[in-house]
Design an enzyme around this catalytic site. Structure first.
Site, PDB file in Angstrom:
ATOM      1  N   HIS A  66     -23.559 -33.602   1.141  1.00  0.00           N
ATOM      2  CA  HIS A  66     -23.683 -32.156   0.931  1.00  0.00           C
ATOM      3  C   HIS A  66     -23.871 -31.434   2.271  1.00  0.00           C
ATOM      4  O   HIS A  66     -23.184 -30.446   2.555  1.00  0.00           O
ATOM      5  CB  HIS A  66     -24.874 -31.887   0.003  1.00  0.00           C
ATOM      6  CG  HIS A  66     -25.128 -30.450  -0.290  1.00  0.00           C
ATOM      7  ND1 HIS A  66     -24.842 -29.884  -1.507  1.00  0.00           N
ATOM      8  CD2 HIS A  66     -25.657 -29.453   0.464  1.00  0.00           C
ATOM      9  CE1 HIS A  66     -25.180 -28.602  -1.489  1.00  0.00           C
ATOM     10  NE2 HIS A  66     -25.685 -28.318  -0.294  1.00  0.00           N
ATOM     11  N   GLU A  67     -24.779 -31.927   3.100  1.00  0.00           N
ATOM     12  CA  GLU A  67     -25.064 -31.254   4.375  1.00  0.00           C
ATOM     13  C   GLU A  67     -23.896 -31.385   5.352  1.00  0.00           C
ATOM     14  O   GLU A  67     -23.600 -30.443   6.096  1.00  0.00           O
ATOM     15  CB  GLU A  67     -26.361 -31.778   4.988  1.00  0.00           C
ATOM     16  CG  GLU A  67     -27.594 -31.610   4.125  1.00  0.00           C
ATOM     17  CD  GLU A  67     -27.799 -30.222   3.555  1.00  0.00           C
ATOM     18  OE1 GLU A  67     -27.393 -29.220   4.192  1.00  0.00           O
ATOM     19  OE2 GLU A  67     -28.367 -30.115   2.452  1.00  0.00           O
ATOM     20  N   HIS A 122     -21.428 -28.829   4.510  1.00  0.00           N
ATOM     21  CA  HIS A 122     -21.814 -27.540   5.099  1.00  0.00           C
ATOM     22  C   HIS A 122     -21.311 -27.429   6.536  1.00  0.00           C
ATOM     23  O   HIS A 122     -20.764 -26.395   6.929  1.00  0.00           O
ATOM     24  CB  HIS A 122     -23.338 -27.371   5.110  1.00  0.00           C
ATOM     25  CG  HIS A 122     -23.887 -26.722   3.898  1.00  0.00           C
ATOM     26  ND1 HIS A 122     -23.542 -25.454   3.496  1.00  0.00           N
ATOM     27  CD2 HIS A 122     -24.800 -27.161   2.993  1.00  0.00           C
ATOM     28  CE1 HIS A 122     -24.206 -25.149   2.401  1.00  0.00           C
ATOM     29  NE2 HIS A 122     -24.973 -26.173   2.069  1.00  0.00           N
ATOM     30  N   CYS A 129     -28.062 -25.719  -3.982  1.00  0.00           N
ATOM     31  CA  CYS A 129     -27.921 -25.374  -2.570  1.00  0.00           C
ATOM     32  C   CYS A 129     -28.837 -24.207  -2.247  1.00  0.00           C
ATOM     33  O   CYS A 129     -28.855 -23.215  -2.988  1.00  0.00           O
ATOM     34  CB  CYS A 129     -26.464 -25.006  -2.282  1.00  0.00           C
ATOM     35  SG  CYS A 129     -26.147 -24.572  -0.575  1.00  0.00           S
TER      36      CYS A 129
END
Length: 169
Positions: free
Chosen positions: A135-136, A139, A93
């Site tokens: 993953h994004e 976030h 990351c």
């Protein structure tokens, strides 16, 4: 277009849920362009808006270095797994430098959202792009990949973070 500061682990914006985008205006386009510049400058394959301090549901990605990879952006993303098959691989990351760990994600996902003009977009992704999408989107929900690790991996990652120069500034 500009390279923005990438927020690092410990910044409260990284654990805050981003707001839905309702205004598709010039400031949104500028944000997206800046995010591409920032991601490329940092050598990443994805970047969420809260990683540059903006709580809007936007992420950019670039997996075009791989065969069949894509480069693009998604606003107000929603994804769903297409099968229960998973992939496990090293994940890192930009907001947590020098830390990578084996992370399990769905192998294939269907993504939907909007483009910078508010038009619907969607596609099916697998492999690295599917990992990047998950993953994004994490976030944007205020979830760091560290939460996806087993306790031993998380403890080891936290040790690296605590010992790092960037964390101890």
């Amino acid at each position: 277009m500009a390279v923005r500061e990438v927020r690092l682990f410990g910044d409260p914006v990284l654990v805050s849920r981003a707001d839905e985008v309702v205004d598709f205006d010039e400031s949104l386009s500028t944000l997206i362009d800046d995010m591409f510049d920032t991601m490329e400058d940092a050598g990443g394959v994805g970047l969420a808006a809260n990683q540059v301090g903006v709580l809007r549901r936007v992420f950019v990605f670039d997996t075009s270095h791989q065969e069949g990879g894509l480069r693009g952006h998604v606003i107000n993303p929603v994804w769903e797994p297409l099968t229960e098959d998973t992939q496990t691989g090293k994940e890192g990351c930009l907001s947590i430098p020098d830390v990578s760990a084996e992370t399990t994600r769905y192998e294939t996902v269907r993504l939907s959202g909007q483009d910078r003009d508010g038009n619907p977009v969607g596609f099916v992704a697998n492999g690295l792009l599917a990992r990047c999408i998950q993953h994004e989107t994490d976030h944007l929900d205020g979830v760091l990949f560290l939460k996806r690790l087993d306790p031993a991996e998380r403890k080891a990652a936290m040790g690296v973070i605590r010992a790092s120069a960037w964390f101890n500034k």
